[in-house]
Design an enzyme around this catalytic site. Structure first.
Site, PDB file in Angstrom:
ATOM      1  N   ARG A  18      27.621 -47.696  72.880  1.00  8.68           N
ATOM      2  CA  ARG A  18      27.016 -46.898  73.967  1.00  8.68           C
ATOM      3  C   ARG A  18      27.612 -45.485  74.018  1.00  8.68           C
ATOM      4  O   ARG A  18      26.956 -44.511  73.665  1.00  8.68           O
ATOM      5  CB  ARG A  18      27.216 -47.628  75.314  1.00  8.68           C
ATOM      6  CG  ARG A  18      26.355 -47.113  76.437  1.00  8.68           C
ATOM      7  CD  ARG A  18      26.835 -45.823  77.105  1.00  8.68           C
ATOM      8  NE  ARG A  18      28.182 -45.888  77.632  1.00  8.68           N
ATOM      9  CZ  ARG A  18      28.858 -44.821  78.052  1.00  8.68           C
ATOM     10  NH1 ARG A  18      28.319 -43.625  77.993  1.00  8.68           N
ATOM     11  NH2 ARG A  18      30.096 -44.947  78.508  1.00  8.68           N
ATOM     12  N   ASP A  19      28.862 -45.365  74.397  1.00 10.16           N
ATOM     13  CA  ASP A  19      29.434 -44.027  74.580  1.00 10.16           C
ATOM     14  C   ASP A  19      29.490 -43.290  73.247  1.00 10.16           C
ATOM     15  O   ASP A  19      29.357 -42.069  73.194  1.00 10.16           O
ATOM     16  CB  ASP A  19      30.848 -44.148  75.174  1.00 10.16           C
ATOM     17  CG  ASP A  19      31.292 -42.883  75.891  1.00 10.16           C
ATOM     18  OD1 ASP A  19      30.498 -41.931  75.960  1.00 10.16           O
ATOM     19  OD2 ASP A  19      32.432 -42.841  76.380  1.00 10.16           O
ATOM     20  N   HIS A 210      40.033 -44.766  80.069  1.00  8.02           N
ATOM     21  CA  HIS A 210      38.944 -44.445  79.126  1.00  8.02           C
ATOM     22  C   HIS A 210      39.251 -43.025  78.639  1.00  8.02           C
ATOM     23  O   HIS A 210      38.994 -42.056  79.344  1.00  8.02           O
ATOM     24  CB  HIS A 210      37.620 -44.538  79.907  1.00  8.02           C
ATOM     25  CG  HIS A 210      36.391 -44.078  79.190  1.00  8.02           C
ATOM     26  ND1 HIS A 210      35.387 -44.944  78.798  1.00  8.02           N
ATOM     27  CD2 HIS A 210      35.949 -42.843  78.838  1.00  8.02           C
ATOM     28  CE1 HIS A 210      34.400 -44.263  78.243  1.00  8.02           C
ATOM     29  NE2 HIS A 210      34.719 -42.982  78.252  1.00  8.02           N
ATOM     30  N   CYS A 243      30.136 -36.870  74.753  1.00  9.96           N
ATOM     31  CA  CYS A 243      29.225 -37.007  75.887  1.00  9.96           C
ATOM     32  C   CYS A 243      28.210 -35.884  75.777  1.00  9.96           C
ATOM     33  O   CYS A 243      28.582 -34.727  75.610  1.00  9.96           O
ATOM     34  CB  CYS A 243      29.988 -36.918  77.211  1.00  9.96           C
ATOM     35  SG  CYS A 243      28.881 -36.902  78.635  1.00  9.96           S
ATOM     36  N   ASN A 252      35.685 -41.306  72.104  1.00  8.19           N
ATOM     37  CA  ASN A 252      36.808 -42.037  72.687  1.00  8.19           C
ATOM     38  C   ASN A 252      37.815 -42.268  71.577  1.00  8.19           C
ATOM     39  O   ASN A 252      37.473 -42.267  70.398  1.00  8.19           O
ATOM     40  CB  ASN A 252      36.352 -43.410  73.180  1.00  8.19           C
ATOM     41  CG  ASN A 252      35.449 -43.298  74.366  1.00  8.19           C
ATOM     42  OD1 ASN A 252      34.285 -42.993  74.221  1.00  8.19           O
ATOM     43  ND2 ASN A 252      35.987 -43.531  75.532  1.00  8.19           N
TER      44      ASN A 252
HETATM   45  P1  HMG Z   1      16.263 -37.375  87.218  1.00  8.13           P
HETATM   46  O1  HMG Z   1      15.378 -36.574  86.301  1.00  8.13           O
HETATM   47  O2  HMG Z   1      16.926 -36.666  88.355  1.00  8.13           O
HETATM   48  O3  HMG Z   1      15.580 -38.724  87.721  1.00  8.13           O
HETATM   49  O4  HMG Z   1      17.387 -38.026  86.313  1.00  8.13           O
HETATM   50  P2  HMG Z   1      14.248 -39.082  88.399  1.00  8.13           P
HETATM   51  O5  HMG Z   1      14.540 -40.249  89.279  1.00  8.13           O
HETATM   52  O6  HMG Z   1      13.594 -37.860  88.994  1.00  8.13           O
HETATM   53  O7  HMG Z   1      13.363 -39.589  87.169  1.00  8.13           O
HETATM   54  C1  HMG Z   1      12.876 -38.735  86.143  1.00  8.13           C
HETATM   55  C2  HMG Z   1      12.179 -39.547  85.074  1.00  8.13           C
HETATM   56  O8  HMG Z   1      13.110 -40.438  84.436  1.00  8.13           O
HETATM   57  C3  HMG Z   1      11.078 -40.459  85.632  1.00  8.13           C
HETATM   58  O9  HMG Z   1      10.117 -40.605  84.594  1.00  8.13           O
HETATM   59  C4  HMG Z   1      11.781 -41.782  85.805  1.00  8.13           C
HETATM   60  O10 HMG Z   1      10.926 -42.884  85.782  1.00  8.13           O
HETATM   61  C5  HMG Z   1      12.693 -41.803  84.628  1.00  8.13           C
HETATM   62  P3  HMG Z   1       8.719 -39.784  84.646  1.00  8.13           P
HETATM   63  O11 HMG Z   1       8.101 -40.140  85.956  1.00  8.13           O
HETATM   64  O12 HMG Z   1       9.109 -38.325  84.539  1.00  8.13           O
HETATM   65  O13 HMG Z   1       8.003 -40.287  83.419  1.00  8.13           O
HETATM   66  N1  HMG Z   1      13.906 -42.602  84.843  1.00  8.13           N
HETATM   67  C6  HMG Z   1      14.311 -43.591  84.029  1.00  8.13           C
HETATM   68  N2  HMG Z   1      13.803 -44.089  82.894  1.00  8.13           N
HETATM   69  C7  HMG Z   1      14.477 -45.120  82.323  1.00  8.13           C
HETATM   70  N3  HMG Z   1      15.624 -45.642  82.819  1.00  8.13           N
HETATM   71  C8  HMG Z   1      16.158 -45.157  83.970  1.00  8.13           C
HETATM   72  C9  HMG Z   1      15.479 -44.091  84.620  1.00  8.13           C
HETATM   73  N4  HMG Z   1      15.732 -43.408  85.733  1.00  8.13           N
HETATM   74  C10 HMG Z   1      14.760 -42.497  85.868  1.00  8.13           C
HETATM   75  N5  HMG Z   1      17.285 -45.678  84.441  1.00  8.13           N
HETATM   76  C11 HMG Z   1      18.919 -39.815  85.854  1.00  8.13           C
HETATM   77  C12 HMG Z   1      18.385 -38.854  86.886  1.00  8.13           C
HETATM   78  C13 HMG Z   1      20.179 -40.464  86.408  1.00  8.13           C
HETATM   79  C14 HMG Z   1      17.876 -40.873  85.519  1.00  8.13           C
HETATM   80  C15 HMG Z   1      19.243 -39.002  84.569  1.00  8.13           C
HETATM   81  O14 HMG Z   1      20.049 -37.916  84.941  1.00  8.13           O
HETATM   82  C16 HMG Z   1      19.957 -39.816  83.528  1.00  8.13           C
HETATM   83  O15 HMG Z   1      19.389 -40.737  82.950  1.00  8.13           O
HETATM   84  N6  HMG Z   1      21.213 -39.463  83.246  1.00  8.13           N
HETATM   85  C17 HMG Z   1      22.025 -40.201  82.309  1.00  8.13           C
HETATM   86  C18 HMG Z   1      22.977 -39.284  81.675  1.00  8.13           C
HETATM   87  C19 HMG Z   1      23.828 -40.062  80.713  1.00  8.13           C
HETATM   88  O16 HMG Z   1      23.472 -41.109  80.203  1.00  8.13           O
HETATM   89  N7  HMG Z   1      25.017 -39.489  80.467  1.00  8.13           N
HETATM   90  C20 HMG Z   1      25.939 -40.070  79.586  1.00  8.13           C
HETATM   91  C21 HMG Z   1      26.544 -41.320  80.156  1.00  8.13           C
HETATM   92  S1  HMG Z   1      27.881 -41.022  81.259  1.00  8.13           S
HETATM   93  C22 HMG Z   1      29.242 -40.972  80.246  1.00  8.13           C
HETATM   94  O17 HMG Z   1      29.119 -40.986  79.048  1.00  8.13           O
HETATM   95  C23 HMG Z   1      30.585 -40.949  80.889  1.00  8.13           C
HETATM   96  C24 HMG Z   1      31.388 -42.233  80.691  1.00  8.13           C
HETATM   97  O18 HMG Z   1      31.521 -42.562  79.322  1.00  8.13           O
HETATM   98  C25 HMG Z   1      32.776 -42.049  81.286  1.00  8.13           C
HETATM   99  C26 HMG Z   1      33.390 -40.725  80.837  1.00  8.13           C
HETATM  100  O19 HMG Z   1      33.730 -40.540  79.684  1.00  8.13           O
HETATM  101  O20 HMG Z   1      33.442 -39.873  81.736  1.00  8.13           O
HETATM  102  C27 HMG Z   1      30.738 -43.419  81.419  1.00  8.13           C
HETATM  103 MG    MG Z   2      32.980 -41.585  77.959  1.00  4.13          MG
END
Ligand code: HMG
Ligand code: MG
Length: 308
Positions: A18-19, A210, A243, A252
């Site tokens: 995933r990450d 992490h 990220c 990581n």
């Molecule tokens: P948004 O654009 O504000 O959301 O995104 P929305 O609710 O307005 O939805 C927009 C569109 O996305 C819609 O589709 C929704 O249906 C769809 P449309 O009507 O335009 O066709 N949608 C989804 N589709 C599938 N699955 C879903 C989903 N939610 C909405 N779950 C949102 C907000 C949170 C969805 C977006 O910002 C997002 O997906 N962000 C994810 C970012 C991400 O994955 N970042 C990396 C992971 S975090 C990380 O790596 C850190 C970590 O490792 C720890 C560290 O190292 O810090 C964990």
């Molecule tokens: Mg991370």
């Protein structure tokens, strides 16, 4: 001989599928992701973060989440987790029969906006129903506090801010708190201060580190955590990742490097390092590059030239 205050056993969560892979620009086939998870479980990993149920518009690489989950030949005793940003993601996780969901809130407002398009406070409210639904379904909830050691947009992040977010994630019902150095800027002294503060609220068996390895500090940071008795860490096979919303952040810490350190200290992990190197070699081959792991590269060189 392990120092007496160190844990005797450590649990590693491999977040590489995933990450790690979320950051790959070129699409990786679902079959290769599935094979990677199979190799990780064959190496003895008991916790694997398989994919994320986020918007495919935001992170296209994870768009095959359901297919990957459906293709797994699950092993008993292995916990398969997935990242879920909202209820839509949770529904996907539930349908895919994930054992655990991972939610993530930032300790930095600027990062929260860039990563999930809302404030920290709004993100906690968005996660509240996810946690409730997960608990009702008997799933565990792991919560990550991003940017706990620094933010790519805001710079310094206070220990108070980290502690506050951790507390709020616990208050909504998360089982576990992961302190994440998203951009790998932390050093051991600061990491220990952050962990000591969070340990006032979070039981040690539900706290993890992490560490991204951007500045080469991740192993030392893990060592600092071991000194505090912390015994759960995320790591990423072959050092995959970064990220998408933290430019320049590398993966990581490589799982192989952590396992080598731990086994060298006499700490057990249940992981077979040789098989883990096979998994690292496999996914690196798929991606067309060498593993970002000193240990994997050293052991692969040794395999090729057994006299070294
Ligand atoms: P948004 O654009 O504000 O959301 O995104 P929305 O609710 O307005 O939805 C927009 C569109 O996305 C819609 O589709 C929704 O249906 C769809 P449309 O009507 O335009 O066709 N949608 C989804 N589709 C599938 N699955 C879903 C989903 N939610 C909405 N779950 C949102 C907000 C949170 C969805 C977006 O910002 C997002 O997906 N962000 C994810 C970012 C991400 O994955 N970042 C990396 C992971 S975090 C990380 O790596 C850190 C970590 O490792 C720890 C560290 O190292 O810090 C964990
Ligand atoms: Mg991370």
């Amino acid at each position: 001989m392990i120092p007496s205050h160190f844990p005797k056993q450590v649990q590693l969560v491999d977040v590489g599928p995933r990450d790690g892979l979320q950051n790959e620009g070129r699409p990786v086939d679902a079959a290769d992701k599935i094979e990677l998870v199979h190799r990780l479980q064959a190496a003895g990993l008991q916790q694997i973060e398989v994919t994320s149920f986020v918007s495919p518009k935001w992170v296209p690489q994870m768009g095959d989440n359901a297919e990957v989950m459906a293709g797994l030949q699950r092993r008993e005793g292995v916990r398969y987790s997935v990242l879920t940003p909202n209820m839509k993601g949770f529904e996907g996780a539930l349908a895919a029969k994930a054992d655990e969901v991972v939610i993530f809130a930032a300790a930095s407002e600027a990062f929260s906006q860039r990563n999930i398009n809302c404030s920290i406070a709004d993100s906690i409210e968005r996660f509240r129903p996810v946690v409730e639904a997960a608990r009702a379904a008997g799933m565990r909830v792991r919560a990550a506090v991003s940017c706990a050691l620094g933010c790519p947009y805001q710079g310094e992040v206070s220990i108070d801010a980290v502690d506050d977010v951790a507390q709020r994630l616990l208050d909504i019902g998360s089982h576990h708190i992961g302190i994440a150095d998203t951009i790998g800027v932390g050093t051991a002294g600061r990491v220990k201060l952050v962990m000591e503060r969070v340990l006032r609220h979070v039981p040690i068996y539900e706290l993890s580190g992490h560490f991204h390895d951007t500045y080469g500090q991740a192993l030392t940071n893990i060592y600092g955590c071991l000194e505090l008795g912390i015994h759960t860490f995320d790591a990423s096979v072959a050092g995959l990742g970064g990220c998408p919303y933290a430019k320049g952040a590398t993966g990581n810490v490589a799982t192989e490097d952590v396992v080598y350190l731990l086994h060298g200290l006499g700490i057990t992990t249940g992981i077979d390092l040789d098989k883990l190197v096979d998994a690292a070699d496999y996914i690196s081959g798929v991606l067309g590059r060498k593993p970002v792991s000193r240990v994997s590269n050293a052991l692969l060189a040794k395999r090729a030239h057994p006299t070294i």
